[in-house]
Design an enzyme around this catalytic site. Structure first.
Site, PDB file in Angstrom:
ATOM      1  N   GLY A  46     -11.276   8.347  -4.474  1.00 20.73           N
ATOM      2  CA  GLY A  46     -10.268   7.292  -4.532  1.00 20.73           C
ATOM      3  C   GLY A  46     -10.380   6.554  -5.853  1.00 20.73           C
ATOM      4  CB  CYS A 101     -18.131   2.104  -6.430  1.00 23.58           C
ATOM      5  SG  CYS A 101     -16.702   1.368  -7.257  1.00 23.58           S
ATOM      6  CG  HIS A 143     -14.361   1.497  -1.802  1.00 24.12           C
ATOM      7  ND1 HIS A 143     -15.740   1.555  -1.870  1.00 24.12           N
ATOM      8  CD2 HIS A 143     -13.925   1.665  -3.088  1.00 24.12           C
ATOM      9  CE1 HIS A 143     -16.105   1.736  -3.136  1.00 24.12           C
ATOM     10  NE2 HIS A 143     -15.037   1.813  -3.906  1.00 24.12           N
ATOM     11  CD  GLU A 144     -10.396   3.229  -3.788  1.00 22.01           C
ATOM     12  OE1 GLU A 144     -10.413   2.435  -4.746  1.00 22.01           O
ATOM     13  OE2 GLU A 144     -11.214   4.166  -3.698  1.00 22.01           O
ATOM     14  CG  HIS A 147     -12.007  -1.258  -6.374  1.00 20.02           C
ATOM     15  ND1 HIS A 147     -13.031  -1.712  -7.187  1.00 20.02           N
ATOM     16  CD2 HIS A 147     -12.436  -0.076  -5.882  1.00 20.02           C
ATOM     17  CE1 HIS A 147     -14.024  -0.834  -7.177  1.00 20.02           C
ATOM     18  NE2 HIS A 147     -13.692   0.173  -6.389  1.00 20.02           N
TER      19      HIS A 147
HETATM   20  O1  GNR Z   1     -15.687   8.457  -4.866  1.00 20.40           O
HETATM   21  C1  GNR Z   1     -15.853   7.545  -4.061  1.00 20.40           C
HETATM   22  N1  GNR Z   1     -16.529   7.790  -2.919  1.00 20.40           N
HETATM   23  C2  GNR Z   1     -16.604   6.889  -1.861  1.00 20.40           C
HETATM   24  C3  GNR Z   1     -17.516   7.146  -0.844  1.00 20.40           C
HETATM   25  C4  GNR Z   1     -17.622   6.306   0.246  1.00 20.40           C
HETATM   26  C5  GNR Z   1     -16.809   5.206   0.323  1.00 20.40           C
HETATM   27  C6  GNR Z   1     -15.898   4.920  -0.675  1.00 20.40           C
HETATM   28  C7  GNR Z   1     -15.798   5.765  -1.766  1.00 20.40           C
HETATM   29  S1  GNR Z   1     -14.620   5.436  -2.997  1.00 20.40           S
HETATM   30  C8  GNR Z   1     -15.373   6.189  -4.384  1.00 20.40           C
HETATM   31  C9  GNR Z   1     -14.442   6.164  -5.593  1.00 20.40           C
HETATM   32  C10 GNR Z   1     -14.204   4.728  -5.994  1.00 20.40           C
HETATM   33  O2  GNR Z   1     -14.994   4.059  -6.603  1.00 20.40           O
HETATM   34  N2  GNR Z   1     -13.078   4.184  -5.603  1.00 20.40           N
HETATM   35  O3  GNR Z   1     -12.824   2.895  -5.881  1.00 20.40           O
HETATM   36 NI    NI Z   2     -14.786   1.937  -5.996  1.00 22.78          NI
END
Ligand code: GNR
Ligand code: NI
Length: 176
Positions: A46, A101, A143-144, A147
């Protein structure tokens, strides 16, 4: 093809609160395309626009799950675009994932979040969509969205764990 630079902690840009996209036009679709190039290049699942210093509410996700077994197993691309994503509701039930991340390279920590969520967003055509997520998809979207609000996964863990993780990151960077 445009691979953008990914901001890393403690870059203050990661703390910016992104603005809603007013119109989904070609300039937004170019950002989306560049974000996919960047995400696949970095091998992430992501990416939020905040991470590439674009303060707009744009997220791309591709869980890149594999299809087939053993020798035949190959990752299948399922690129998903979320513009102005919003959580409509979240489950009381929580789940724990070892999150990573791209802005906090090679560091992982268990993060507890709602196990399921219902979200609304605009797709690449600017059409409103709604859907229910669970598993890694629910975790990734939350998670996104974090951000876009200037929040990082390390904000969800204890100060002790956060300090340890940041120390490891500093060490790793020094080692090259
Ligand atoms: O690549 C990513 N792996 C991930 C694993 C577990 C929970 C969230 C993520 S998102 C991350 C890519 C990223 O930093 N997205 O903002
Ligand atoms: Ni992230």
């Amino acid at each position: 093809m445009a691979v953008l630079e990914i901001l890393e902690v403690p870059h203050p840009g990661l703390r910016a609160v992104a603005k809603p996209v007013a119109t989904v036009d070609d300039s937004v679709r170019t950002i989306v395309s560049d974000m996919f190039d960047t995400m696949y290049d970095a091998r992430g699942i992501g990416l939020a626009a905040t991470q590439v210093a674009i303060e707009q509410r744009i997220v791309v996700i591709d869980l890149q799950e594999t299809e087939g077994e053993g020798e035949d197993a190959k990752p299948v691309r399922k690129p998903l675009v979320f513009i102005n994503p919003e959580l409509l509701s979240v489950s009381d039930e929580l789940s724990v994932y070892a999150e990573g991340c791209l802005s906090i390279p090679e560091q992982y920590a268990d993060v507890e979040r709602p196990a399921r969520c219902r979200a609304a967003w605009l797709d690449e055509q600017g059409v409103r969509q709604e859907g229910d997520m669970d598993g890694l998809m629910a975790t990734a979207l939350q998670h996104e969205i974090d951000h876009l609000n200037g929040v990082l996964f390390i904000d969800h863990i204890s100060k002790l764990k956060r300090d340890m993780l940041m120390k490891k990151l500093t060490k790793m960077r020094k080692a090259g």
